[in-house]
Motif scaffolding. Structure first.
Motif, mmCIF file in Angstrom:
data_model
loop_
_atom_site.group_PDB
_atom_site.id
_atom_site.type_symbol
_atom_site.label_atom_id
_atom_site.label_comp_id
_atom_site.label_asym_id
_atom_site.label_seq_id
_atom_site.Cartn_x
_atom_site.Cartn_y
_atom_site.Cartn_z
ATOM 1 N N THR A 2 -4.717 -3.830 -2.419
ATOM 2 C CA THR A 2 -3.765 -4.553 -1.403
ATOM 3 C C THR A 2 -2.270 -4.474 -2.220
ATOM 4 N N ASN A 3 -2.418 -4.872 -3.681
ATOM 5 C CA ASN A 3 -1.255 -4.666 -4.328
ATOM 6 C C ASN A 3 -0.598 -3.441 -4.368
ATOM 7 N N LEU A 4 -1.419 -2.530 -4.553
ATOM 8 C CA LEU A 4 -0.832 -1.093 -4.704
ATOM 9 C C LEU A 4 -0.358 -0.769 -3.317
ATOM 10 N N GLN A 5 -0.971 -1.022 -2.070
ATOM 11 C CA GLN A 5 -0.407 -0.746 -1.245
ATOM 12 C C GLN A 5 0.978 -1.281 -0.759
ATOM 13 N N GLN A 6 1.130 -2.548 -1.259
ATOM 14 C CA GLN A 6 2.480 -3.219 -0.964
ATOM 15 C C GLN A 6 3.553 -2.631 -1.983
ATOM 16 N N SER A 7 3.203 -2.441 -3.304
ATOM 17 C CA SER A 7 4.228 -1.666 -4.150
ATOM 18 C C SER A 7 4.485 -0.342 -3.485
ATOM 19 N N SER A 8 3.552 0.376 -3.210
ATOM 20 C CA SER A 8 3.814 1.594 -2.407
ATOM 21 C C SER A 8 4.837 1.625 -1.274
ATOM 22 N N GLN A 9 4.676 0.502 -0.415
ATOM 23 C CA GLN A 9 5.314 0.313 0.704
ATOM 24 C C GLN A 9 6.845 -0.018 0.151
ATOM 25 N N GLN A 10 7.115 -0.968 -0.692
ATOM 26 C CA GLN A 10 8.400 -1.132 -1.550
ATOM 27 C C GLN A 10 9.071 -0.071 -1.785
ATOM 28 N N ALA A 11 8.386 0.783 -2.534
ATOM 29 C CA ALA A 11 8.768 1.966 -2.944
ATOM 30 C C ALA A 11 9.220 3.143 -2.071
ATOM 31 N N SER A 13 1.976 7.064 1.062
ATOM 32 C CA SER A 13 0.850 6.438 0.281
ATOM 33 C C SER A 13 0.371 5.121 1.191
ATOM 34 N N SER A 14 1.344 4.362 1.413
ATOM 35 C CA SER A 14 0.988 2.978 1.886
ATOM 36 C C SER A 14 -0.099 3.015 3.200
ATOM 37 N N GLU A 15 0.298 4.131 3.938
ATOM 38 C CA GLU A 15 -0.416 4.257 5.182
ATOM 39 C C GLU A 15 -1.702 4.965 5.056
ATOM 40 N N LEU A 16 -1.921 5.563 4.045
ATOM 41 C CA LEU A 16 -3.142 6.336 3.702
ATOM 42 C C LEU A 16 -3.909 5.225 3.116
ATOM 43 N N LEU A 17 -3.347 4.144 2.298
ATOM 44 C CA LEU A 17 -4.286 3.247 1.574
ATOM 45 C C LEU A 17 -4.676 2.201 2.739
ATOM 46 N N LYS A 18 -4.039 1.947 3.898
ATOM 47 C CA LYS A 18 -4.421 1.199 4.804
ATOM 48 C C LYS A 18 -5.877 1.713 5.787
ATOM 49 N N MET A 19 -5.689 3.083 5.668
ATOM 50 C CA MET A 19 -6.823 3.700 6.386
ATOM 51 C C MET A 19 -8.028 3.773 5.674
ATOM 52 N N LEU A 20 -7.852 3.882 3.979
ATOM 53 C CA LEU A 20 -9.064 4.191 3.324
ATOM 54 C C LEU A 20 -9.667 2.748 3.074
ATOM 55 N N ILE A 21 -9.181 1.783 3.148
ATOM 56 C CA ILE A 21 -9.704 0.211 2.660
ATOM 57 C C ILE A 21 -10.794 0.244 3.672
ATOM 58 N N SER A 22 -10.799 0.727 4.967
ATOM 59 C CA SER A 22 -11.954 0.515 5.938
ATOM 60 C C SER A 22 -12.951 1.312 5.699
ATOM 61 N N LYS A 23 -12.442 2.457 4.975
ATOM 62 C CA LYS A 23 -13.589 3.433 4.644
ATOM 63 C C LYS A 23 -14.409 3.520 3.219
ATOM 64 N N GLN A 47 -3.721 8.329 -8.619
ATOM 65 C CA GLN A 47 -4.436 8.079 -9.823
ATOM 66 C C GLN A 47 -4.728 6.623 -9.814
ATOM 67 N N GLN A 48 -3.887 5.812 -9.587
ATOM 68 C CA GLN A 48 -4.029 4.476 -9.902
ATOM 69 C C GLN A 48 -5.393 3.916 -8.807
ATOM 70 N N LEU A 49 -5.578 4.560 -7.629
ATOM 71 C CA LEU A 49 -6.468 4.218 -6.773
ATOM 72 C C LEU A 49 -7.985 4.607 -7.575
ATOM 73 N N HIS A 50 -7.718 6.002 -8.137
ATOM 74 C CA HIS A 50 -8.861 6.389 -8.788
ATOM 75 C C HIS A 50 -9.400 5.392 -9.844
ATOM 76 N N ARG A 51 -8.386 4.645 -10.690
ATOM 77 C CA ARG A 51 -8.828 3.716 -11.700
ATOM 78 C C ARG A 51 -9.332 2.297 -11.168
ATOM 79 N N ILE A 52 -8.860 2.291 -9.914
ATOM 80 C CA ILE A 52 -9.436 1.133 -9.259
ATOM 81 C C ILE A 52 -10.981 1.191 -8.931
ATOM 82 N N LEU A 53 -11.170 2.365 -8.253
ATOM 83 C CA LEU A 53 -12.669 2.660 -7.700
ATOM 84 C C LEU A 53 -13.567 3.219 -8.628
ATOM 85 N N THR A 54 -14.694 3.076 -8.267
ATOM 86 C CA THR A 54 -15.929 3.400 -9.125
ATOM 87 C C THR A 54 -15.683 5.303 -8.707
#
Length: 324
Positions: free
Chosen positions: A212-221, A189-199, A286-293
């Motif tokens: 960024t916080n979601l990416q860090q928490s995913s990395q820790q998990a 998940s963390s790698e996917l979030l890195k890729m999506l930020i630029s998109k 699910q969390q990413l969907h809540r953050i984005l429009t």
């Protein structure tokens, strides 16, 4: 004076007649130029329409070919599944564990092929809606449907892991290029979030911070799960190493059986690791969907689908490469 007046009138009429043809010719020239300009615009518009129609036909042809290829793969898997049934490889009264495992993997491969075909259809529907500038209400329905469709694969994987956890863990149901990036039976998940930020740019500062916080928490998990997996592998290796005396020695039979029972118990936790990894992937979406429009979520899902499609295409090109 009487004779001079008609000559004057005749001269005037003659001058008027001489100017009229030139004036008319000028009007005709302007009219011709305008007509040619309209014709050129019409030709350009027709050429553009033909080019757009040609590209549309090519896209449609490529999509139909992709669907046909997926259908053929699905048919082949279903035929293999049918042959397995006819050969009696499914669960029998004898409870052959190897048959259960093999057929569980085969059944999952068939289910995954169906899921992937439906996923491709839904992703193309979403892409078409975004290109057509559909309203948020329409986009929300398609996005929610695609997210629910992702939930289906996690459920299917959970059931398949009960039959053959090694098949899911190894990723043999995916293409070689996808397996190169595999982590506990799926993507990180963390790698996917890195890729999506630029998109997804432009993002608000609040959105960027939340992602960024979601990416860090995913990395820790992920790190925690990876450490747990490494500890399990080390514990399993220590258990299997056991005593170095011959197994068939009378005094070591019971010890050997005890060690294997312990190893079997440790392997049972693999299914839990896969379940936790899939839960992490599901919650991240699910969390990413809540953050984005809604529109940003649509773009994110399209980007994820495109990334996976390119990995599968890369695998096909790699397998079809010329070999010396």
């Amino acid at each position: 004076m009487t004779n001079g007046s008609p000559r004057t009138d005749t001269s005037t009429d003659g001058d008027t007649d001489d100017r009229a043809p030139g004036f008319n010719n000028g009007q005709m020239a302007v009219s011709d130029a305008s007509e040619r300009s309209r014709d050129q615009k019409t030709l350009r518009r027709l050429a553009q329409n033909r080019e757009a129609a040609r590209k549309s036909r090519l896209r449609k042809k490529a999509y139909v070919q992709q669907l046909e290829s997926s259908r053929m793969q699905l048919t082949q898997l279903e035929q293999e599944l049918q042959r397995a049934r006819q050969q009696g490889k499914y669960i029998s009264s004898s409870g052959d564990a190897q048959s259960i495992s093999a057929n569980g993997a085969l059944a999952f491969d068939v289910e995954y092929a169906r899921w992937l075909e439906e996923h491709t259809r839904r992703a193309n529907e979403l892409r078409g809606a975004v290109s057509a500038h559909a309203g948020d209400a329409e986009l929300r329905i398609i996005v929610d449907g695609l997210l629910t469709h992702y939930d289906d694969i996690y459920r299917i994987k959970s059931e398949a892991a009960k039959a053959d956890v090694f098949h899911i863990l190894s990723g043999m149901w995916k293409t070689p290029a996808e397996r190169c990036f595999l982590w506990l039976g799926g993507f990180r998940s963390s790698e996917l979030l890195k890729m999506l930020i630029s998109k997804l740019e432009p993002l608000t500062e609040q959105q960027l911070l939340a992602i960024t916080n979601l990416q860090q928490s995913s990395q820790q998990a992920e790190d925690a799960l990876s450490q747990g997996m490494e500890a399990l592998q080390q514990s399993l290796a220590d258990t299997l190493a056991g005593s170095q005396t011959p197994i068939n020695s009378p005094g070591n039979v019971a010890n050997y059986m005890g060690q294997m029972a312990m190893a079997m118990g440790k392997l049972g936790t693999l299914e839990n690791f896969i379940r936790q990894a899939d839960n992490l992937r599901q919650q991240t979406f699910q969390q990413l969907h809540r953050i984005l429009t809604t529109r940003q979520s649509a773009r994110a899902l399209i980007a994820v689908n495109d990334y996976s499609s390119r990995l599968r295409a890369l695998s096909s090109l790699w397998l079809a490469r010329p070999r010396e």
